[in-house]
Design an enzyme around this catalytic site. Structure first.
Site, PDB file in Angstrom:
ATOM      1  N   SER A 497      -5.615 -10.644  -1.766  1.00 38.76           N
ATOM      2  CA  SER A 497      -5.042 -10.053  -1.288  1.00 38.76           C
ATOM      3  C   SER A 497      -4.502  -9.857  -2.296  1.00 38.76           C
ATOM      4  O   SER A 497      -4.917  -9.223  -2.877  1.00 38.76           O
ATOM      5  CB  SER A 497      -3.858 -10.926  -0.392  1.00 38.76           C
ATOM      6  OG  SER A 497      -3.181  -9.736   0.458  1.00 38.76           O
ATOM      7  N   ASP A 584     -11.625  -6.902   7.887  1.00 39.93           N
ATOM      8  CA  ASP A 584      -9.910  -7.702   7.062  1.00 39.93           C
ATOM      9  C   ASP A 584      -9.054  -5.876   8.104  1.00 39.93           C
ATOM     10  O   ASP A 584      -9.315  -4.701   7.915  1.00 39.93           O
ATOM     11  CB  ASP A 584      -9.864  -7.394   5.840  1.00 39.93           C
ATOM     12  CG  ASP A 584      -8.640  -7.737   5.351  1.00 39.93           C
ATOM     13  OD1 ASP A 584      -7.867  -7.489   6.182  1.00 39.93           O
ATOM     14  OD2 ASP A 584      -8.865  -8.058   4.799  1.00 39.93           O
ATOM     15  N   HIS A 616      -9.280 -10.831   6.868  1.00 39.70           N
ATOM     16  CA  HIS A 616      -8.586 -11.352   5.349  1.00 39.70           C
ATOM     17  C   HIS A 616      -8.688 -12.570   5.171  1.00 39.70           C
ATOM     18  O   HIS A 616      -7.961 -13.459   5.046  1.00 39.70           O
ATOM     19  CB  HIS A 616      -7.123 -10.721   5.895  1.00 39.70           C
ATOM     20  CG  HIS A 616      -6.054 -10.803   4.674  1.00 39.70           C
ATOM     21  ND1 HIS A 616      -6.308  -9.551   3.712  1.00 39.70           N
ATOM     22  CD2 HIS A 616      -5.075 -11.465   3.977  1.00 39.70           C
ATOM     23  CE1 HIS A 616      -5.289  -9.359   2.570  1.00 39.70           C
ATOM     24  NE2 HIS A 616      -5.300 -10.222   2.621  1.00 39.70           N
TER      25      HIS A 616
END
Length: 674
Positions: A497, A584, A616
């Protein structure tokens, strides 16, 4: 405000296999500790997330069934009589909780990582699993539960308007949903013990929030409390006392670190309960029936409890002495039994049943018994001074046998946390253990913008993506090199991320600092990142663009372009491995596609691994193990650690490799193997 929106799910569970350790690389300063097979770290846990029903009759947990994490239950006094209740066959269940009346276990799940979390329930006696929220493109939120009103709960649903969650009352017996409050622009609501909505929270133009009293479903015209962007990460209410007279807050207005406060709801008078000048209050202990705040925790280097109620003082002292770091998972309505989970850096987590009257602890299970006795490393908190004088609380994990300081500098992985409005903390970290076992020093840095250390530290990250936030990481690397922990020529950067963004930033903005990078679901183009965020992020969109750049202004667009690694992709000259989930909803596949295409156009090597059934992060065990197999072999070639061969892990996963299998050691052969 309780919520089922799981930002940054960390339970990347997987199933244990039985591969043999086969070291294929070695390097200076390497540990001689036995190799820990990656499936022991990233395979499915044996059992996790113990929960005791409020009436104390049942014990539940999550464990594999046919290789997939499902919910199990047993009589509290007879854990050996456990049986599986759910039949999830593909997507692991990663969170569950009991209904207030103990009649049902509730859980959420999505499909393929799309974060459309729906709410399910199953009775402990068995029977069919019931879907309570049968809607498309919907993420459920838990708005309120009560120990007084036990037969229903309040949930938020964004099936009418994906941006906002309307509040519904859910009848647990019938499954009927009744609209309580249509939401036309509120970030959330706080309910009292009667499940009456008492506070409405609305984002404001300053990037903060306004708080309104509510009476009989009517929101006051004017807020009773407001704050701007500076306090948006450090100020929030978290619940009423049972009598509805006191509203508890974590609040940093007029100060730096967030403290615990009690507000007289009618008058608005605030009473300070606990504070710490070093760190924010980040955890609370609340009586299950009275709603009274009993203790709070602050987490500077390690978590520390501050007792507010003498009734729990001896309990906390006893548990600290016996268990080290512990987390409270459940407590009965009678408050005679607690379920706890340990979180110490060098031993796998265990769940315990605590009898308060007898003051005894009974171990329920180890989460990963296969790691008991394994050569696990110890995480050490360290304080690193940045170039402009800020203190960066960080965590250093060295390979077993390296002692306080290695005899020669080690290859090192700078492991960067996501968020970026989050933090690294002391505890058991599978990635750190994995990398340390492979012979690397692991450094985890709370760079400016991280939360938990006061609002000045968080707000110092505003506008600093790819600049001072990155400088903090570089300063930590310099600390590790100058201190003799790291070999300057053998430092990799890795993260997911925001940590993936930091990896891309490291290889573009400072292309000579790192030997290679591993980017997991990281954004490469900040313009497309902000233009494709999920609609249910609307309540904090203003905060996002205030802390980054506004895509609706010329100045903001220029900032977003300049700070995007994609803009500077031609500067990359070190090996890069990218992992991405196709579903995601936060960092969409296009973020990885774009930078891979840009590198292809310039004939710059990059390996791209895509998982069509992930979002994600990688939740399915086969996928997580496969990516870690690719990663350890990639790092071994790059900075000289040890690695298990990839073997059949990639074939056993859903992994697709759209580009660059040739550049990752063993990957092309693994894909071609029968």
């Amino acid at each position: 405000m309780k919520t089922l929106f799981l930002a940054g799910l960390a339970v990347l569970a997987a199933a244990p296999l039985h591969a043999q350790p086969m070291p294929s690389h070695s390097g200076a300063g390497m540990t001689e500790a036995p190799l820990i097979e990656r499936n022991r770290l990233f395979g499915n846990p044996s059992r996790v997330q113990a929960r005791l029903s409020p009436d104390g009759r049942w014990l539940s947990w999550i464990a594999p069934s046919n290789g997939v994490l499902n919910i199990w239950v047993a009589p509290a006094g007879s854990p050996d009589q456990a049986r599986v209740l759910t039949g999830e066959a593909s997507r692991p269940i990663r969170q569950h909780f009991w209904s207030p009346d103990s009649s049902m276990i509730l859980f959420i799940n999505d499909r393929g990582g799309n974060e459309d979390f729906l709410l399910y329930g199953v009775r402990p006696e068995g029977g069919d699993t019931k879907l309570f929220t049968p809607f498309d493109k919907t993420m459920v939120q838990l708005v309120g539960t009560s120990h007084r009103v036990k037969d229903r709960i309040l949930v938020g649903l964004n099936n009418r308007d994906q941006r906002w969650h309307d509040v519904h009352s859910l009848d647990l017996a019938t499954g009927a949903l009744t609209l309580v409050q249509q939401n036309d622009g509120y970030a959330g609501f706080i309910a009292d013990e009667d499940l009456a909505l008492r506070v409405a929270i609305r984002p404001n133009a300053a990037g903060g929030q306004d708080y309104f009293r509510m009476r009989d479903g009517v929101v006051d015209a004017e807020p009773f409390l407001t704050h701007g962007l500076d306090d948006s990460q450090t100020t929030q209410p978290f619940g009423f006392s049972a009598d509805g007279k006191t509203l508890y807050w974590i609040d940093a207005r007029g100060r730096d670190t967030a403290a615990a406060w009690a507000m007289d709801y009618e008058s608005g008078r605030m009473t300070l309960l606990a504070e710490d000048p070093r760190a924010d209050v980040d955890n609370v202990l609340i009586h299950p029936v009275t709603g009274r705040l009993e203790a709070v925790a602050v987490n500077y280097l390690k978590p520390e409890w501050k007792v507010l109620d003498e009734a729990v003082k001896q309990d906390i002292a006893f548990l600290d002495a016996e268990l080290g770091r512990w987390l409270l998972s459940a407590r009965t309505d009678a408050d005679d039994k607690w379920v706890l989970a340990t979180d110490n850096s060098n031993v796998p987590s265990a769940s315990w049943l605590y009898d308060r009257k007898a003051r005894t602890l009974t171990k329920l299970f180890e989460s990963r018994p296969e790691l008991v006795g394994a050569p696990l490393a110890t995480m050490r908190p360290v304080e690193i001074r940045s170039r402009d004088g800020r203190m960066l609380v960080s965590y250093l994990t060295l390979p077993p046998g390296a002692g306080e300081k290695p005899s020669t500098p080690l290859p090192m992985v700078l492991l960067v946390h996501g968020g970026p409005w989050a933090r690294d903390a002391y505890g058991f970290d599978r990635e750190a253990q994995f990398l340390a076992n492979r012979g690397y020093g692991v450094l985890q840095v709370n760079f400016r913008g991280s939360t938990g250390f006061g609002k000045a530290f968080t707000n110092a990250g505003n506008g600093e993506w790819g600049r001072r936030m990155h400088d903090d990481l570089l300063d930590a690397v310099e600390w590790a090199v100058s201190g003799g922990y790291a070999d300057r020529g053998k430092i990799a950067i890795m993260g997911g991320s925001y940590g993936g963004y930091a990896t891309l930033a490291g290889l573009t903005f400072t292309p000579d600092t790192f030997a290679c990078g591993v980017d997991i679901v990281g954004p490469s183009n900040l313009m497309t990142l902000l233009s494709t965020v999920p609609p249910y992020w609307e309540s904090f969109r203003r905060q996002l663009i205030s802390r980054m750049g506004d895509p609706d202004t010329e100045e903001g667009r220029a900032w977003l372009k300049e700070r995007s690694p994609l803009t500077h992709a031609d500067r990359i000259r070190k090996p890069l491995l990218i992992g991405q989930g196709a579903n995601d909803p936060r960092v969409k596949q296009a973020e990885s596609d774009q930078i891979v295409a840009a590198m292809q156009a310039k004939n710059i090597p990059v390996t791209y691994v895509l998982y069509p059934d992930e979002g994600h992060g990688f939740a399915r065990p086969e996928n997580n193990i496969a990516f870690m197999a690719i990663t350890e072999n990639f790092l071994a070639r790059c900075i000289g650690g040890r690695a298990e061969p990839i073997g059949d892990t990639v074939k056993a996963s859903s992994a697709k490799v759209p580009h660059g299998a040739d550049y990752a050691p063993g990957l092309k052969e693994a894909l071609a193997a029968d």
